[in-house]
Design a protein around this motif. Structure first.
Motif, PDB file in Angstrom:
ATOM      1  N   GLU A   1      47.111  48.732  38.566  1.00  0.00           N
ATOM      2  CA  GLU A   1      46.473  47.830  37.610  1.00  0.00           C
ATOM      3  C   GLU A   1      44.953  47.826  37.757  1.00  0.00           C
ATOM      4  O   GLU A   1      44.238  47.405  36.847  1.00  0.00           O
ATOM      5  CB  GLU A   1      47.030  46.410  37.765  1.00  0.00           C
ATOM      6  N   ASN A   2      44.451  48.307  38.887  1.00  0.00           N
ATOM      7  CA  ASN A   2      43.003  48.427  39.034  1.00  0.00           C
ATOM      8  C   ASN A   2      42.427  49.454  38.065  1.00  0.00           C
ATOM      9  O   ASN A   2      41.249  49.408  37.717  1.00  0.00           O
ATOM     10  CB  ASN A   2      42.644  48.813  40.474  1.00  0.00           C
ATOM     11  N   GLU A   3      43.272  50.377  37.628  1.00  0.00           N
ATOM     12  CA  GLU A   3      42.863  51.356  36.606  1.00  0.00           C
ATOM     13  C   GLU A   3      43.317  50.935  35.206  1.00  0.00           C
ATOM     14  O   GLU A   3      42.586  51.085  34.237  1.00  0.00           O
ATOM     15  CB  GLU A   3      43.442  52.731  36.941  1.00  0.00           C
TER      16      GLU A   3
ATOM     17  N   ARG B   1      44.153  47.767  34.101  1.00  0.00           N
ATOM     18  CA  ARG B   1      43.516  46.505  33.723  1.00  0.00           C
ATOM     19  C   ARG B   1      44.230  45.809  32.564  1.00  0.00           C
ATOM     20  O   ARG B   1      43.607  45.390  31.584  1.00  0.00           O
ATOM     21  CB  ARG B   1      42.040  46.722  33.392  1.00  0.00           C
ATOM     22  N   ASP B   2      45.545  45.690  32.664  1.00  0.00           N
ATOM     23  CA  ASP B   2      46.311  44.937  31.684  1.00  0.00           C
ATOM     24  C   ASP B   2      45.847  43.482  31.738  1.00  0.00           C
ATOM     25  O   ASP B   2      45.956  42.832  32.782  1.00  0.00           O
ATOM     26  CB  ASP B   2      47.805  45.036  32.027  1.00  0.00           C
ATOM     27  N   PRO B   3      45.330  42.931  30.626  1.00  0.00           N
ATOM     28  CA  PRO B   3      44.836  41.545  30.669  1.00  0.00           C
ATOM     29  C   PRO B   3      45.930  40.524  30.936  1.00  0.00           C
ATOM     30  O   PRO B   3      45.645  39.391  31.341  1.00  0.00           O
ATOM     31  CB  PRO B   3      44.226  41.350  29.272  1.00  0.00           C
TER      32      PRO B   3
ATOM     33  N   TYR C   1      48.303  40.941  33.242  1.00  0.00           N
ATOM     34  CA  TYR C   1      48.726  41.010  34.640  1.00  0.00           C
ATOM     35  C   TYR C   1      47.936  39.995  35.463  1.00  0.00           C
ATOM     36  O   TYR C   1      46.705  39.977  35.422  1.00  0.00           O
ATOM     37  CB  TYR C   1      48.509  42.420  35.187  1.00  0.00           C
TER      38      TYR C   1
ATOM     39  N   TYR D   1      44.085  45.150  42.081  1.00  0.00           N
ATOM     40  CA  TYR D   1      43.513  44.340  41.001  1.00  0.00           C
ATOM     41  C   TYR D   1      44.239  43.007  40.967  1.00  0.00           C
ATOM     42  O   TYR D   1      45.471  42.954  40.972  1.00  0.00           O
ATOM     43  CB  TYR D   1      43.693  45.069  39.672  1.00  0.00           C
ATOM     44  N   GLY D   2      43.482  41.922  40.948  1.00  0.00           N
ATOM     45  CA  GLY D   2      44.087  40.609  40.919  1.00  0.00           C
ATOM     46  C   GLY D   2      44.497  40.140  42.303  1.00  0.00           C
ATOM     47  O   GLY D   2      44.526  40.915  43.267  1.00  0.00           O
TER      48      GLY D   2
END
Length: 406
Positions: A228-230, A232-234, A236, A336-337
């Motif tokens: 998700e760092n690549e 970048r689903d908003p 998630y 990410y997150g």
């Protein structure tokens, strides 16, 4: 002093109507984990059966040839009510496009669990994507072919709290493709692709989601956060890892089992066709190799020889096998997150992984519990899981364990 403080966690009590409901569910879940029965389901009429597994049906057969599709494109779905789950839980099976460990278009199966006879909130049901632990490599080892889905009472608890749960089987478990046993990157792809597929099958599902992985599924949950760092689903919002996390290599370190090591050889062959299982397996090991292709060891139908009888002493020197294991090393790239790590107190590999995540700059929080039994840790931590998930969907800031950070 290390890069982060180490404190045992003690959850604060919930208050109010929802809190009272949560406490009741916690008690029922604890009974489930202790006695191994579907205690949550006993609180209301339930679909009961003495048979632990379900028959493979044509639903799991991918079209031949498989039409081209993007990861997450739905192939088919069906409602299914033969699971041993509370009647408050509706289940929809899904078959969808994903990508194999070698990047090929494949079909993957899974299930969507959602509240029955309740209206979805504005924006749709919030989603928990479930990443399960290892079950085997045969088609029949899919959790969706178990009457309790492997963790049915636990997942039903979250459905009864107002979440939809999307639980992938992983490619090759259920569908007629080779499985990549313990492969975090491809398992993570299956998890991520299950979300849009579930939305196509069940329009009441919302766009916001978190991932939760238990046992070896914790590696998949971390890999989701890394991917998700690549992406970048908003929608998630973060990841929960319930495991004494280690690399795949660490999870297979002595003392291991011949079934795990043989499954590793099978998975290495899945990703690297040039790999020869007989390079690392003995004659008895090859017999076991062919047995695990057909059935699941936890059903008691496989005779397991010792590791020394099954695996050659030089197995850990095989370059392709080691290359395969390195694919699932956690804490090597930025997530990410926020990430919540839950483990037992005695978890040196988890401490090392979190130390590496802190150095990378990950937003990680570590909660640990005195019981070393993973089955009890998942129950002991339920209160904290619920609070963390509620905070993510409420948009509140997540805590961070790393020292010297807010």
């Amino acid at each position: 002093m290390g890069p982060f403080p180490v404190h045992p966690h003690h959850g604060s009590p919930f208050t109010g109507t929802r809190g009272q409901r949560t406490i009741r569910l916690l008690i029922l879940l604890s009974l489930t984990l202790l006695v191994g029965s579907s205690a949550i389901g006993q609180a209301q009429p339930s679909r009961k059966s003495q048979v632990r597994t379900l028959s493979m049906t044509g639903f799991y057969d991918a079209p031949q040839p498989l039409p081209a599709g993007k990861p997450g494109d739905l192939i088919r779905s069906e409602s299914f009510d033969d699971y041993d789950l509370p009647l408050s839980v509706n289940v929809v099976r899904i078959l969808y496009h994903s990508r194999s460990a070698s990047g090929q278009d494949v079909a993957t199966s899974g299930v969507v669990l959602l509240p029955a006879e309740k209206k979805a909130p504005s924006g749709g049901w919030p989603v928990i994507a479930w990443a399960h632990g290892i079950t085997g490599v045969a088609r029949s080892c899919a959790p969706s072919l178990r009457r309790n889905l492997g963790h049915g009472p636990f997942l039903s608890m979250y459905v009864n709290l107002g979440y939809a749960v999307v639980a992938t089987d992983y490619t090759g478990l259920g569908t007629n493709f080779r499985n990549a046993f313990l492969d975090a990157p491809s398992n993570a792809t299956d998890v991520i692709a299950s979300i849009p597929a579930a939305r196509q099958a069940v329009p009441q599902i919302g766009s916001r989601w978190i991932v939760m992985g238990a046992a070896e599924g914790g590696l998949a949950a971390i890999a989701v956060a890394q991917k998700e760092n690549e992406i970048r689903d908003p929608g998630y919002l973060g990841a929960i890892v319930i495991s004494d996390i280690a690399s795949a290599k660490g999870m297979l370190a002595p003392p291991s089992s011949s079934i795990k090591l043989t499954s590793l050889a099978y998975a290495t062959k899945t990703v690297y066709p040039d790999f020869q299982p007989s390079d690392v397996l003995t004659e008895k090991g090859m017999t076991l190799y062919h047995a695990i292709e057909q059935t699941c060891s936890d059903l008691g139908s496989i005779s397991e020889p010792s590791v020394t009888e099954s695996v050659k002493s030089s197995w850990h020197e095989n370059k392709l096998l080691l290359q395969y294991l390195d694919r699932s090393t956690p804490a090597v790239s930025l997530t990410y997150g926020p990430v919540l790590m839950i483990s037992s107190d005695y978890a040196p590999s988890t401490a090392e992984a979190i130390s590496n995540m802190c150095r990378l700059g990950d937003q990680v929080q570590w909660l640990h519990y005195p019981d070393v039994d993973p089955g009890r840790v998942i129950g002991d931590s339920v209160r904290d899981q619920i609070a963390w998930i509620e905070a993510r969907f409420a948009g509140r800031k997540a805590a961070r364990t790393c020292a010297g950070t807010p």
